[in-house]
Design a protein around this motif. Structure first.
Motif, mmCIF file in Angstrom:
data_model
loop_
_atom_site.group_PDB
_atom_site.id
_atom_site.type_symbol
_atom_site.label_atom_id
_atom_site.label_comp_id
_atom_site.label_asym_id
_atom_site.label_seq_id
_atom_site.Cartn_x
_atom_site.Cartn_y
_atom_site.Cartn_z
ATOM 1 N N ASP A 281 3.323 4.216 -2.616
ATOM 2 C CA ASP A 281 3.326 4.785 -3.973
ATOM 3 C C ASP A 281 4.441 4.226 -4.839
ATOM 4 O O ASP A 281 4.307 4.123 -6.047
ATOM 5 N N ILE B 272 -5.205 4.484 1.945
ATOM 6 C CA ILE B 272 -5.068 3.074 2.258
ATOM 7 C C ILE B 272 -4.806 2.876 3.742
ATOM 8 O O ILE B 272 -3.834 3.375 4.283
ATOM 9 N N LEU C 154 10.392 -2.709 4.952
ATOM 10 C CA LEU C 154 10.529 -2.317 6.361
ATOM 11 C C LEU C 154 9.970 -0.923 6.616
ATOM 12 O O LEU C 154 9.421 -0.649 7.681
ATOM 13 N N ASN C 155 10.092 -0.031 5.634
ATOM 14 C CA ASN C 155 9.824 1.376 5.905
ATOM 15 C C ASN C 155 8.518 1.919 5.347
ATOM 16 O O ASN C 155 8.019 2.918 5.849
ATOM 17 N N LYS C 156 7.968 1.327 4.287
ATOM 18 C CA LYS C 156 6.897 2.017 3.573
ATOM 19 C C LYS C 156 5.538 1.324 3.643
ATOM 20 O O LYS C 156 4.662 1.595 2.843
ATOM 21 N N ARG C 157 5.369 0.419 4.607
ATOM 22 C CA ARG C 157 4.084 -0.268 4.699
ATOM 23 C C ARG C 157 2.985 0.695 5.095
ATOM 24 O O ARG C 157 3.190 1.590 5.909
ATOM 25 N N ALA C 158 1.794 0.513 4.515
ATOM 26 C CA ALA C 158 0.666 1.407 4.782
ATOM 27 C C ALA C 158 0.212 1.275 6.237
ATOM 28 O O ALA C 158 0.568 0.319 6.920
ATOM 29 N N LYS C 159 -0.580 2.261 6.686
ATOM 30 C CA LYS C 159 -1.132 2.209 8.038
ATOM 31 C C LYS C 159 -1.798 0.856 8.273
ATOM 32 O O LYS C 159 -2.581 0.393 7.448
ATOM 33 N N HIS D 261 15.165 6.095 5.076
ATOM 34 C CA HIS D 261 15.477 5.181 3.968
ATOM 35 C C HIS D 261 16.975 5.094 3.723
ATOM 36 O O HIS D 261 17.556 4.019 3.718
ATOM 37 N N HIS E 186 4.888 8.452 4.235
ATOM 38 C CA HIS E 186 4.728 8.744 5.667
ATOM 39 C C HIS E 186 6.057 8.438 6.355
ATOM 40 O O HIS E 186 6.978 7.922 5.745
ATOM 41 N N LEU F 115 18.912 3.184 6.312
ATOM 42 C CA LEU F 115 18.578 1.760 6.311
ATOM 43 C C LEU F 115 19.234 1.076 5.123
ATOM 44 O O LEU F 115 19.902 0.042 5.260
ATOM 45 N N ILE G 135 13.938 4.377 11.063
ATOM 46 C CA ILE G 135 15.239 4.718 10.469
ATOM 47 C C ILE G 135 14.972 5.235 9.060
ATOM 48 O O ILE G 135 14.231 4.603 8.301
ATOM 49 N N LEU H 202 1.099 8.966 -0.365
ATOM 50 C CA LEU H 202 1.094 7.866 0.611
ATOM 51 C C LEU H 202 2.372 7.869 1.432
ATOM 52 O O LEU H 202 2.596 7.025 2.271
ATOM 53 N N GLY I 4 0.791 -1.227 0.000
ATOM 54 C CA GLY I 4 0.000 0.000 0.000
ATOM 55 C C GLY I 4 0.816 1.264 0.000
ATOM 56 O O GLY I 4 0.568 2.167 0.799
ATOM 57 N N PRO J 19 9.074 6.778 7.995
ATOM 58 C CA PRO J 19 9.517 5.391 7.860
ATOM 59 C C PRO J 19 9.027 4.532 9.019
ATOM 60 O O PRO J 19 9.161 4.933 10.180
ATOM 61 N N VAL J 20 8.415 3.387 8.689
ATOM 62 C CA VAL J 20 7.826 2.547 9.732
ATOM 63 C C VAL J 20 8.875 2.127 10.746
ATOM 64 O O VAL J 20 8.648 2.129 11.946
ATOM 65 N N SER J 21 10.074 1.818 10.242
ATOM 66 C CA SER J 21 11.121 1.306 11.144
ATOM 67 C C SER J 21 11.712 2.427 11.991
ATOM 68 O O SER J 21 12.489 2.165 12.907
#
Ligand code: HEA
Ligand code: HEA
Ligand code: CUA
Ligand SMILES: [Cu+2]
Lengths: 605, 279, 200
Positions: free
Chosen positions: A130, A566, A207-212, C17, C9, C20, C15, C7, A128, C11-13
């Motif tokens: 871009d 998303i 690891l970094n760009k997964r949607a909410k 991009h 946002h 990482l 760290i 979309l 999810g 970075p989930v981790s």
């Protein structure tokens, strides 16, 4: 009005470019595009092209084996005499052909197919987002393949010919070979570099760009598979690169990493023997297989992921044992690094080491077993639609069982003594590589084409392609087990030299004709793709009524992929859940919203 | 009709002692995997037929079953691990150098693009001194010309002879690239490693003519690197061996008469390894 | 309405991009050099005499020590330049980045002298198995140094334009890489130059 069908109405506008996105130039849009979907298409087209090239090489190989002293029809007359005197393929050219066939199929077809094609398409859409984390790096990793491919086949047209050391390029043979080999090594180094860059990008993106709401354990199997595979690539491929660097030094600078003292050898590059010795041929094999066994899983695991999603969708049933499937992939990935010795049982490696590799190898069959049984479990109690995507996925499962079981024979070092380097091995890896992995990719093409191009593929042609490929595939490769047990060695240009192989010539001829059939069956796929691009019916947003995020995007999504916000509310496999009248429950649909199921497209079942 | 699926019948006749054991192990795995094959394919066909889409029938929403998961993890583990341990002994017997029985006959075999070279002890019954240092195109074994034991050794090309019911020890190596010493009828296969001497043993039980193949890609003529092995009853073997010895003795006498060296001298192929040499 | 939504946002981790990617890349790099070191260990044990003899008699420990000093100091100055960019002290950032560049260049110059001296003595990669490793490993390490210099120089030059160079994240990522290059040398130096039982 259901959210899904609301989207469906917007498809028309959603289709191409987006309001505030100023249209990129042709070059940026189609050639040097950084859009992951375009790159995926580029990978698909190039790999299908190389499949033809490698396949054509295969057919030449087959002809030589079946009719060692007969001219190749049609093509033979076009080849120069140094390759094929009066159209009869020369042994030297044969070894070049089989080297090219192997290298092309592995490094320019199957690896870029399962990672470059499936990975680039699926990752951003299914999590999810871009695009990739580093789109430019992504583009670079595709374009690096082109010079790499040229180098791999660099010897083409050279006096000294193309590389001829087999795809395993064991020294000393590869070290004393000519320029074609030198370029080949450089080319493979680049291929490796390209796939490392791709993989790093995949890991970062996932690891970094997964949607909410897209937690790790809400990721579809395809993403898990690509994730683990990418890790295998980042850790395994550099070791191949290192060994290739040393091989290049030995071949080009006459160092002796892999060359012992006092050999009666001369370099085909410059006719000298300047190697000082002190090296060990086995060292290369250890380094090579430390990468190349994990590599065989790099070649199939993403395909396994796609197959899992396809099976679950068309059985309208949650994947059986989702967590077990994930851990199985991790298990395969980890164990893959401690079994490389099973390629070296007869190489002169210590037999005691051999014993330990037998055990680790046999253990690695367990996670594969888990996957097979879970696929069966998924089908059990399902409501199965035999779309062409599903048929290819089922081909994967059934062929993987055969190819995997033949692996068990070789895993036992004692049994491997006799079948090592025979056609039994050749049968084994074609079952897993073509029968499983490539059929899985076919399935992926049928499954995702609507999202990729916004057009449906023609189902009945798809089924024809599946049927004839499946039949001819087995007719081609199953008999190879038998001639292999007859002792038929690999990589020999003319079996009739040996009396004990003469009885198998009729079977060899049979295999060859089956292979030609297999080759031509692929035209169904080619034709289908071209025809559907032009005349195929327009794809709805979610033609298979699947749950994963890519189907939330408009058909043939533009740059940026999604036109709705998303958020992920649940796992990817919520099919046929109790108390819901629709038999699927997409990840992106908020719990309160109820979705009236779209009526199933006529062409599936 | 199913005889096609009887894989065991494709093997060439086995004529070595441990060959029977190896073939038996193959058979064991063959029947196990055949069972697994029918089990899994049976299941597959069953579910595909039973659970094909039917109007009005909805799929079950089950996410899995840990008990099943557990069983089909544990079963294969034990089965496979069992297999590994079960087949190990045969492996050790055939390949482990400590397990090689006391040899009755010891010969040397060299792979050399694209021929097989064989070396037998000469009249003195011992294999003389050799060193890679002396290795030349005409003296691939690197025999030491100053060692009388080496001078009379018998060298054969692409053809060798051995007695039946004797433990044969082959010391195997290569002078250029990898080759693989493959005797299909004896279930013997071992790569020839340049720079190493591998020990290979077998014990043939049936006289006759058998083929020796090269099973490791070694260049354009790899397919043509074929040798022939004649297995004889002991006395026939002796007659052949004595004949070879006298042949070599006469040859040496002839050389001496012409003043030729017993072992041909040619410049060693490798040069320029002294530290500091340009080129 | 159908506009591509943003979309992107955090970075989930947690760290970013670039960082990482660099960490994963370095993991990959470690495997690459592990390949070399693995081979080195195996073949050193097999040819211990050649290794000790060649290393002891043909390598210039003094120059290598100098190079070690260069690299270690460059790691330090690199860190300092990042420190100052983050606190946007333009001048100090430029000084320390400049120093890092100088050290890096210094390293390559010394290597150049070492190499040309070897060639003059007629020592080439093919001379023996030790020098094969010497040229292979120092060669690839040298390439990595070069690979660091290029973006470094670019940033340095950019920092003098009126826009200046402000992307601290980038410099930090480059810093990570640079410390790795330094680390590899810390392994290479003893392995090639010092690691021999002193010949009585
Ligand atoms: C996609 C690629 C792929 C895959 C997945 C595999 C999977 C396996 N491979 Fe294969 N292999 C290759 C590609 C692959 N291989 C290639 C290319 C070569 C040749 C390289 C060359 O020399 O050119 C090769 C060669 C090769 C060798 C070397 C043979 C030789 O050169 O002498 C060996 C030896 O152990 C081996 C073993 C295995 C095993 C044990 C598995 C296992 O992972 C298989 C596990 C799967 C199953 C076991 C079947 C499914 C399980 C069940 C149905 C459960 C049933 C079981 C019970 C109920 C108990 N392979
Ligand atoms: C994904 C991997 C892959 C795939 C798909 C294939 C596909 C095929 N391979 Fe493959 N093969 C390998 C991987 C693969 N192979 C490897 C790794 C080796 C080892 C090399 C080595 O020893 O170093 C090998 C070796 C190998 C050998 C052993 C050579 C030897 O040891 O002497 C043989 C012999 O029969 C063979 C045959 C075939 C055939 C007939 C096909 C067929 O499936 C091909 C059919 C497909 C096509 C023909 C392409 C599609 C055609 C079109 C789209 C239309 C255009 C074509 C026509 C006009 C007919 N292969
Ligand atoms: Cu010798 Cu193949
Ligand atoms: Cu393997």
């Amino acid at each position: 009005m259901s959210s899904v069908s609301v989207h469906a109405e917007h498809d028309v506008h959603a289709d191409h470019g987006h309001g505030h996105h100023h249209e990129p130039s042709f070059i940026r849009k189609y050639i040097f595009s950084t859009d992951h979907k375009t790159i995926a298409k580029q990978f698909m087209v190039t790999t299908l092209f190389f499949l033809m090239v490698g396949g054509l090489a295969a057919l030449l190989i087959r002809w030589k084996i079946a009719y060692p002293d007969q001219a190749v029809p049609i093509i033979g007359s076009l080849l120069p005499d140094s390759w094929a005197a009066e159209g009869v393929i020369q042994p030297g050219f044969y070894t070049q052909l089989l080297t090219m066939h192997g290298a092309i199929m592995l490094f320019l077809v199957i690896i870029p197919m399962v990672n470059g094609f499936i990975g680039n398409f699926a990752i951003p859409l299914m999590i999810g987002t871009d695009d990739m984390a580093l789109p430019t790096l992504n583009m670079f990793s595709f374009w690096l393949n082109i010079p790499a491919a040229m180098l791999l086949m660099g010897g083409f047209g050279l006096e000294s010919g193309m590389a001829a050391g087999g795809w395993t390029t064991y020294p000393p043979l590869s070290v004393i070979s000519g320029l074609g080999q030198t370029l080949w090594i450089a080319g493979l180094f680049l291929v490796g570099f390209s796939s490392i860059m791709g993989a790093i990008n995949y890991v970062t993106t996932i690891l970094n760009k997964r949607a909410k709401g897209m937690t790790l354990f809400r990721m579809p199997m395809t993403i898990w598979a690509l994730f683990i595979t990418a890790i295998l690539i980042t850790l395994g491929t550099p070791v191949l690169a290192a060994s290739l660097a040393m091989l290049f030094f030995d071949n080009f600078l006459h160092t002796s990493f892999f060359i012992p003292e006092h050999l009666l050898i001369t370099s085909a590059l410059d006719g000298t023997n300047l190697w000082s010795g002190g090296g060990q041929p086995l060292l290369f094999q250890h380094l090579f297989w430390f990468y190349s066994h994990p590599a065989v899983y790099i070649m199939i695991v993403p395909s396994m992921g796609a197959v899992s999603d396809i099976i679950s969708t068309f059985a309208r049933k949650p994947i059986f044992g989702y967590k077990a499937m994930v851990f199985a992939i991790m298990g395969i990935g980890f164990l893959g690094f401690i079994v490389w010795g099973h390629h070296m049982f007869q190489s002169g490696m210590s037999p005691l080491l051999g014993t330990t590799f037998v055990l680790s190898t046999i253990v690695i069959a367990v996670p594969s077993a888990i996957k097979v049984f879970n696929w069966l479990g998924t089908l059990w109690g399902g409501s199965i639609r035999f779309s062409s995507a599903m048929l290819c996925a089922l081909a994967f499962v059934s062929m993987f069982i055969i190819g995997g079981l033949s692996g068990i024979f070789m895993a036992s070092a004692a049994v491997d003594i006799y079948i090592h380097d025979t056609y039994f091995i050749v049968a084994h890896f074609h079952y897993v590589l073509f029968g499983a992995s490539l059929f899985g990719v076919f399935g992926a093409i049928y499954y995702w084409f609507p999202k990729l191009y916004g057009k449906m593929l023609n189902e009945s042609w798809g089924r024809k392609h599946f049927f004839w490929s499946f039949v001819f595939f087995n007719l081609t490769f199953f008999p190879m087990h038998m001639i292999g047990l007859g002792g038929h060695m690999r990589r020999i240009a003319d079996p009739t030299v040996y009396d004990f192989l003469k009885p198998f010539q009729p079977m060899n001829a049979f295999i060859t004709w089956a292979a030609i059939g297999l080759g031509f069956s692929q035209f169904f796929l080619l034709a289908n793709i071209f025809w559907s691009l032009k005349y195929g019916q327009k794809a709805p947003r979610n033609p298979w009524r699947a749950n994963t995020l890519e189907w939330a995007a408009p058909p043939h999504p533009g740059h940026g992929n999604f036109d709705t916000d998303i958020t992920v509310y649940r796992g990817p496999y919520e099919f046929s859940q109790e108390g819901r009248d629709s038999d699927y429950y997409p990840q992106w649909v908020p719990p309160e919203e109820e979705t009236v199921p779209e009526k199933e497209p006529a062409h599936v079942h | 009709m199913f005889s096609v699926l009887d894989f065991l019948r494709y093997f060439p006749e086995n004529v070595s002692t441990f060959g029977f054991e190896l073939d038996r192990l193959f058979a064991v795995i063959w029947y196990i995997t055949l069972a697994i094959f029918f089990l899994t394919y049976g299941l597959l066909v069953y579910v595909l037929v039973k659970y094909r889409q039917k109007p009005g029938v909805k799929a079950s929403g089950s996410h899995g079953n840990n008990m099943l998961e557990f069983t089909w993890t544990i079963l294969p583990t034990f089965l496979f691990a069992g297999l590994g341990i079960y087949t190990d002994n045969a492996w050790e017997v055939t390949k482990n150098e400590q397990r090689i029985p006391k040899p009755d006959i010891e010969i040397e075999v060299l792979g050399k693009q694209f021929n097989w070279m064989f070396r037998y002890p000469g009249a003195d019954g011992v294999l003389g001194k050799q060193s890679p240092k002396f290795r030349t195109v005409d003296n691939p074994f690197g025999l030491d010309a100053n060692d009388p034991n080496a001078v009379d050794d018998i060298i054969m090309e692409n053809e060798f002879h051995l007695p039946i019911n004797k433990n044969i020890l082959v010391r195997l190596s290569s002078v250029d690239v990898l080759h693989s010493f493959f005797l299909p009828n004896f279930r013997v296969k071992q790569d020839a490693l340049p720079g190493n001497w591998m020990k290979v043993w077998f014990n043939g039980i049936k006289a006759g003519k058998y083929e020796l193949a090269c099973a490791e890609l070694c260049g354009a003529s790899h397919y043509n690197m074929r040798g022939v092995l004649f297995m004889h009853a002991q006395q026939d073997y002796n007659t052949w061996y004595d004949a070879e010895i006298s042949k070599r003795t006469q040859q040496l006498a002839a050389f001496a008469a012409e003043g030729k060296p017993p072992i041909p001298k040619t410049v060693n192929a490798d040069i320029g390894k002294i530290v500091g040499s340009h080129h | 309405m159908s506009v591509a939504l943003d979309l992107r946002h955090e970075p989930v981790s947690g760290i970013n991009h670039g960082k990482l990617v660099m960490w994963i890349f370095l993991a990959s790099e470690i495997m690459f050099f592990s390949g070399f070191f693995g081979a080195f260990i195996v073949l050193r044990n097999a040819n211990i005499d050649i290794f000790t003899e060649s290393s002891a008699t043909h390598l210039n420990v003094a120059l290598a020590t100098l190079n070690t000093v260069f690299l270690i100091s460059s790691s330090l100055t690199m860190a300092l330049s990042i420190y100052h960019l983050e606190r946007n002290n333009k001048g100090l950032f430029q000084t320390f980045l400049g120093l890092t560049l100088m050290f890096a260049f210094g390293f390559l110059v010394v290597k150049y002298f070492e190499y040309s001296h070897k060639f003059h003595d007629g020592i080439f990669p093919r001379t023996n198995i030790f020098f094969a490793f010497y040229f292979l490993m120092t060669g690839f390490h040298g390439l990595h140094v070069l690979g660091g210099i290029i973006p470094m120089a670019w940033m340095f030059v950019r920092s003098f334009t009126k826009k200046g160079y402000t992307n601290a994240k980038r410099v930090e990522v480059l810093g990570l890489y640079w410390h790795f290059v330094d680390l590899v040398w810390i392994f290479l130096f003893p392995a090639l130059y010092l690691l021999f039982p002193t010949l009585h």
